[in-house]
Write a protein that holds these residues in place. Structure first.
Motif, PDB file in Angstrom:
ATOM      1  N   ARG A 203       0.760  -1.178   0.094  1.00  0.00           N
ATOM      2  CA  ARG A 203       0.082  -0.216  -0.111  1.00  0.00           C
ATOM      3  C   ARG A 203       0.854   1.277   0.098  1.00  0.00           C
ATOM      4  NH1 ARG A 203      -4.449  -2.105   4.507  1.00  0.00           N
ATOM      5  NH2 ARG A 203      -5.911  -3.053   3.135  1.00  0.00           N
ATOM      6  N   LYS A 204       2.038   1.345   0.689  1.00  0.00           N
ATOM      7  CA  LYS A 204       2.904   2.298   0.911  1.00  0.00           C
ATOM      8  C   LYS A 204       3.493   2.533  -0.665  1.00  0.00           C
ATOM      9  CE  LYS A 204       6.967   4.054   3.450  1.00  0.00           C
ATOM     10  NZ  LYS A 204       7.490   3.926   4.476  1.00  0.00           N
ATOM     11  N   LYS A 205       3.782   1.565  -1.415  1.00  0.00           N
ATOM     12  CA  LYS A 205       4.597   1.713  -2.581  1.00  0.00           C
ATOM     13  C   LYS A 205       3.642   1.870  -3.796  1.00  0.00           C
ATOM     14  CE  LYS A 205       8.287  -1.646  -1.541  1.00  0.00           C
ATOM     15  NZ  LYS A 205       9.090  -2.869  -1.900  1.00  0.00           N
ATOM     16  N   MET A 206       2.384   1.471  -3.475  1.00  0.00           N
ATOM     17  CA  MET A 206       1.345   1.864  -4.736  1.00  0.00           C
ATOM     18  C   MET A 206       0.106   2.550  -3.999  1.00  0.00           C
ATOM     19  SD  MET A 206       1.505  -1.492  -7.165  1.00  0.00           S
ATOM     20  CE  MET A 206       1.750  -2.900  -5.676  1.00  0.00           C
ATOM     21  N   GLU A 207       0.222   3.747  -3.808  1.00  0.00           N
ATOM     22  CA  GLU A 207      -0.939   4.599  -3.196  1.00  0.00           C
ATOM     23  C   GLU A 207      -2.169   4.540  -4.050  1.00  0.00           C
ATOM     24  OE1 GLU A 207      -1.637   8.916  -1.539  1.00  0.00           O
ATOM     25  OE2 GLU A 207      -0.106   8.534  -2.439  1.00  0.00           O
ATOM     26  N   GLY A 208      -3.297   4.108  -3.262  1.00  0.00           N
ATOM     27  CA  GLY A 208      -4.598   3.760  -3.776  1.00  0.00           C
ATOM     28  C   GLY A 208      -4.596   2.412  -4.369  1.00  0.00           C
ATOM     29  N   LEU A 209      -3.799   1.605  -4.061  1.00  0.00           N
ATOM     30  CA  LEU A 209      -3.936   0.160  -4.489  1.00  0.00           C
ATOM     31  C   LEU A 209      -5.133  -0.472  -3.867  1.00  0.00           C
ATOM     32  CD1 LEU A 209      -2.352  -2.390  -5.996  1.00  0.00           C
ATOM     33  CD2 LEU A 209      -1.668  -2.763  -3.698  1.00  0.00           C
ATOM     34  N   PRO A 210      -6.123  -1.044  -4.570  1.00  0.00           N
ATOM     35  CA  PRO A 210      -7.459  -1.576  -3.777  1.00  0.00           C
ATOM     36  C   PRO A 210      -7.319  -2.826  -3.308  1.00  0.00           C
ATOM     37  CG  PRO A 210      -7.635  -1.596  -6.451  1.00  0.00           C
ATOM     38  CD  PRO A 210      -6.295  -1.003  -6.044  1.00  0.00           C
ATOM     39  N   VAL A 211      -6.397  -2.984  -2.380  1.00  0.00           N
ATOM     40  CA  VAL A 211      -6.435  -4.145  -1.354  1.00  0.00           C
ATOM     41  C   VAL A 211      -7.075  -3.738  -0.294  1.00  0.00           C
ATOM     42  CG1 VAL A 211      -4.818  -5.755  -0.091  1.00  0.00           C
ATOM     43  CG2 VAL A 211      -4.051  -5.047  -2.188  1.00  0.00           C
ATOM     44  N   GLU A 212      -8.349  -4.481   0.007  1.00  0.00           N
ATOM     45  CA  GLU A 212      -9.294  -4.351   0.828  1.00  0.00           C
ATOM     46  C   GLU A 212      -9.031  -5.404   2.005  1.00  0.00           C
ATOM     47  OE1 GLU A 212     -13.100  -2.557  -1.014  1.00  0.00           O
ATOM     48  OE2 GLU A 212     -13.168  -4.474  -0.652  1.00  0.00           O
ATOM     49  N   THR A 213      -9.190  -4.655   3.317  1.00  0.00           N
ATOM     50  CA  THR A 213      -8.830  -5.478   4.555  1.00  0.00           C
ATOM     51  C   THR A 213     -10.440  -6.229   4.670  1.00  0.00           C
ATOM     52  OG1 THR A 213      -7.373  -4.261   5.599  1.00  0.00           O
ATOM     53  CG2 THR A 213      -8.606  -5.968   6.894  1.00  0.00           C
ATOM     54  N   VAL A 214     -10.552  -7.627   4.872  1.00  0.00           N
ATOM     55  CA  VAL A 214     -11.592  -8.079   5.259  1.00  0.00           C
ATOM     56  C   VAL A 214     -11.579  -8.517   6.857  1.00  0.00           C
ATOM     57  CG1 VAL A 214     -13.202 -10.101   4.805  1.00  0.00           C
ATOM     58  CG2 VAL A 214     -12.064  -9.254   2.910  1.00  0.00           C
ATOM     59  N   TRP A 215     -12.335  -7.465   7.399  1.00  0.00           N
ATOM     60  CA  TRP A 215     -12.080  -7.521   9.051  1.00  0.00           C
ATOM     61  C   TRP A 215     -12.328  -8.865   9.632  1.00  0.00           C
ATOM     62  CZ3 TRP A 215      -9.329  -3.685  10.167  1.00  0.00           C
ATOM     63  CH2 TRP A 215      -9.434  -2.528   9.305  1.00  0.00           C
ATOM     64  N   GLY A 216     -11.259  -9.382  10.230  1.00  0.00           N
ATOM     65  CA  GLY A 216     -11.259 -10.570  11.095  1.00  0.00           C
ATOM     66  C   GLY A 216     -11.093 -11.934  10.230  1.00  0.00           C
ATOM     67  N   TYR A 217     -10.481 -11.536   8.950  1.00  0.00           N
ATOM     68  CA  TYR A 217     -10.442 -12.667   8.052  1.00  0.00           C
ATOM     69  C   TYR A 217      -8.999 -12.511   7.319  1.00  0.00           C
ATOM     70  CZ  TYR A 217     -11.552 -15.970   4.419  1.00  0.00           C
ATOM     71  OH  TYR A 217     -11.337 -17.044   3.695  1.00  0.00           O
ATOM     72  N   GLY A 218      -8.934 -11.530   6.200  1.00  0.00           N
ATOM     73  CA  GLY A 218      -7.957 -11.570   5.466  1.00  0.00           C
ATOM     74  C   GLY A 218      -8.031 -10.159   4.468  1.00  0.00           C
ATOM     75  N   TYR A 219      -7.461 -10.395   3.359  1.00  0.00           N
ATOM     76  CA  TYR A 219      -7.653  -9.455   2.108  1.00  0.00           C
ATOM     77  C   TYR A 219      -8.255  -9.640   0.823  1.00  0.00           C
ATOM     78  CZ  TYR A 219      -4.444  -7.249   5.545  1.00  0.00           C
ATOM     79  OH  TYR A 219      -3.799  -7.032   6.962  1.00  0.00           O
ATOM     80  N   ARG A 220      -8.623  -9.014   0.145  1.00  0.00           N
ATOM     81  CA  ARG A 220      -8.752  -9.130  -1.181  1.00  0.00           C
ATOM     82  C   ARG A 220      -8.548  -8.003  -1.943  1.00  0.00           C
ATOM     83  NH1 ARG A 220     -15.470  -8.565  -0.879  1.00  0.00           N
ATOM     84  NH2 ARG A 220     -15.575  -6.448  -0.318  1.00  0.00           N
ATOM     85  N   LEU A 221      -8.127  -8.155  -3.324  1.00  0.00           N
ATOM     86  CA  LEU A 221      -7.991  -7.106  -4.355  1.00  0.00           C
ATOM     87  C   LEU A 221      -9.174  -6.914  -4.912  1.00  0.00           C
ATOM     88  CD1 LEU A 221      -5.463  -5.508  -5.478  1.00  0.00           C
ATOM     89  CD2 LEU A 221      -5.399  -7.230  -7.266  1.00  0.00           C
ATOM     90  N   ARG A 222     -10.014  -5.658  -4.881  1.00  0.00           N
ATOM     91  CA  ARG A 222     -11.051  -5.302  -5.430  1.00  0.00           C
ATOM     92  C   ARG A 222     -11.261  -4.708  -6.627  1.00  0.00           C
ATOM     93  NH1 ARG A 222     -14.687  -1.224  -5.328  1.00  0.00           N
ATOM     94  NH2 ARG A 222     -13.204  -0.062  -3.828  1.00  0.00           N
ATOM     95  N   GLN A 223     -11.811  -5.392  -7.471  1.00  0.00           N
ATOM     96  CA  GLN A 223     -11.828  -4.956  -8.917  1.00  0.00           C
ATOM     97  C   GLN A 223     -12.626  -3.595  -8.917  1.00  0.00           C
ATOM     98  OE1 GLN A 223     -13.409  -7.419 -11.995  1.00  0.00           O
ATOM     99  NE2 GLN A 223     -11.970  -6.674 -13.429  1.00  0.00           N
ATOM    100  N   GLU A 224     -12.352  -2.326  -9.568  1.00  0.00           N
ATOM    101  CA  GLU A 224     -13.355  -1.128  -9.714  1.00  0.00           C
ATOM    102  C   GLU A 224     -14.617  -1.515 -10.204  1.00  0.00           C
ATOM    103  OE1 GLU A 224     -13.165   2.785  -8.706  1.00  0.00           O
ATOM    104  OE2 GLU A 224     -11.436   1.353  -8.468  1.00  0.00           O
ATOM    105  N   GLY A 225     -15.604  -1.026  -9.366  1.00  0.00           N
ATOM    106  CA  GLY A 225     -16.784  -1.343  -9.718  1.00  0.00           C
ATOM    107  C   GLY A 225     -17.449  -2.477  -9.072  1.00  0.00           C
ATOM    108  N   ASN A 226     -16.868  -2.981  -8.360  1.00  0.00           N
ATOM    109  CA  ASN A 226     -17.331  -4.486  -7.484  1.00  0.00           C
ATOM    110  C   ASN A 226     -17.348  -4.067  -5.974  1.00  0.00           C
ATOM    111  OD1 ASN A 226     -17.684  -7.084  -9.199  1.00  0.00           O
ATOM    112  ND2 ASN A 226     -15.980  -5.928 -10.170  1.00  0.00           N
ATOM    113  N   GLN A 227     -18.301  -4.297  -5.291  1.00  0.00           N
ATOM    114  CA  GLN A 227     -18.354  -3.884  -3.806  1.00  0.00           C
ATOM    115  C   GLN A 227     -18.555  -5.256  -2.903  1.00  0.00           C
ATOM    116  OE1 GLN A 227     -17.823  -0.834  -2.758  1.00  0.00           O
ATOM    117  NE2 GLN A 227     -17.947  -0.038  -4.922  1.00  0.00           N
TER     118      GLN A 227
END
Length: 227
Positions: A203-227
């Motif tokens: 996240r620090k190297k790529m500002e705005g990178l859409p790696v989302e925190t899935v609270w209590g679980y892990g992470y996902r890379l969210r494609q623009e337009g998908n919630q």
């Protein structure tokens, strides 16, 4: 088998035993007694793997590991008399690939060296020319390069592995445990804080990178337009 391995260890008995076992397996082994000498030596010739003791005179193994990782993605195995969880986390977050606690079996070290080389060198040909994109993010798998808004980003081996796994499965949530296994291997038993550290660095190297925190679980890379 001719991979070069540097062993940085101030105990001559451990140095000699480990060198004997690894040499018998066909590796080219150089032993060094302190971090300063090792750092100077690597300027002449780069090894394919480092085995670092933590408690060294002068510069310690953590600092040497950090310096190596700033210049190279070469595999690093950390060995130490310390067995505290925080020491394992610190070593791995600084860029170590594996951790062994003293006293250890030389055969176990040899097995880990072989597994680590196998994991690093395993590159399926069918994926060799693969190029994955998602918005401004582009991953060129052939030469393991990452681009963000058309600018190349300097990433470490594990940072690359994480972003590659996420972009392969856009919008899928990975648990921290899954990511630990995918990136460090199924023989890793350290803390999942190592995953959090990798995400923070990306996240620090790529500002705005859409790696989302899935609270209590892990992470996902969210494609623009998908919630």
């Amino acid at each position: 088998m001719h991979e070069r391995i540097y062993i940085v260890e101030d105990d001559p008995n451990i140095r000699d035993i480990v060198k004997a076992y690894l040499t018998k397996e066909g590796y080219q082994v150089t032993v060094l007694g302190d971090a300063e000498a090792a750092w100077a030596y690597q300027e002449q010739e780069q090894p394919e793997m480092w085995i670092l003791d933590i408690m060294l005179p002068g510069m310690d193994g953590y600092e040497l590991c950090k310096r190596i990782r700033e210049k190279s993605d070469v595999p690093i195995i950390i060995i130490s008399a310390k067995d505290e969880e925080v020491d394992k986390i610190l070593g791995l977050e600084l860029g170590g690939d594996d951790y062994l606690t003293k006293p250890f079996s030389p055969r176990e070290l040899v097995a880990r060296v072989k597994r680590l080389f196998k994991r690093v060198n395993l590159k399926p040909e069918k994926e060799a020319a693969e190029v994955l994109t998602m918005g401004p993010l582009e991953v060129k798998h052939e030469d393991r390069r990452v681009f963000w808004h058309k600018e190349e980003v300097d990433v470490t081996q594990k940072e690359y592995d994480l972003i590659y796994h996420l972009i392969q499965h856009q919008n899928r949530a990975f648990s921290r445990e899954e990511l630990l296994t995918l990136i460090w291997g199924d023989d890793y038993f350290g803390s999942d804080r190592a995953v959090d550290d990798l995400v923070k660095r990306l996240r620090k190297k790529m500002e705005g990178l859409p790696v989302e925190t899935v609270w209590g679980y892990g992470y996902r890379l969210r494609q623009e337009g998908n919630q």
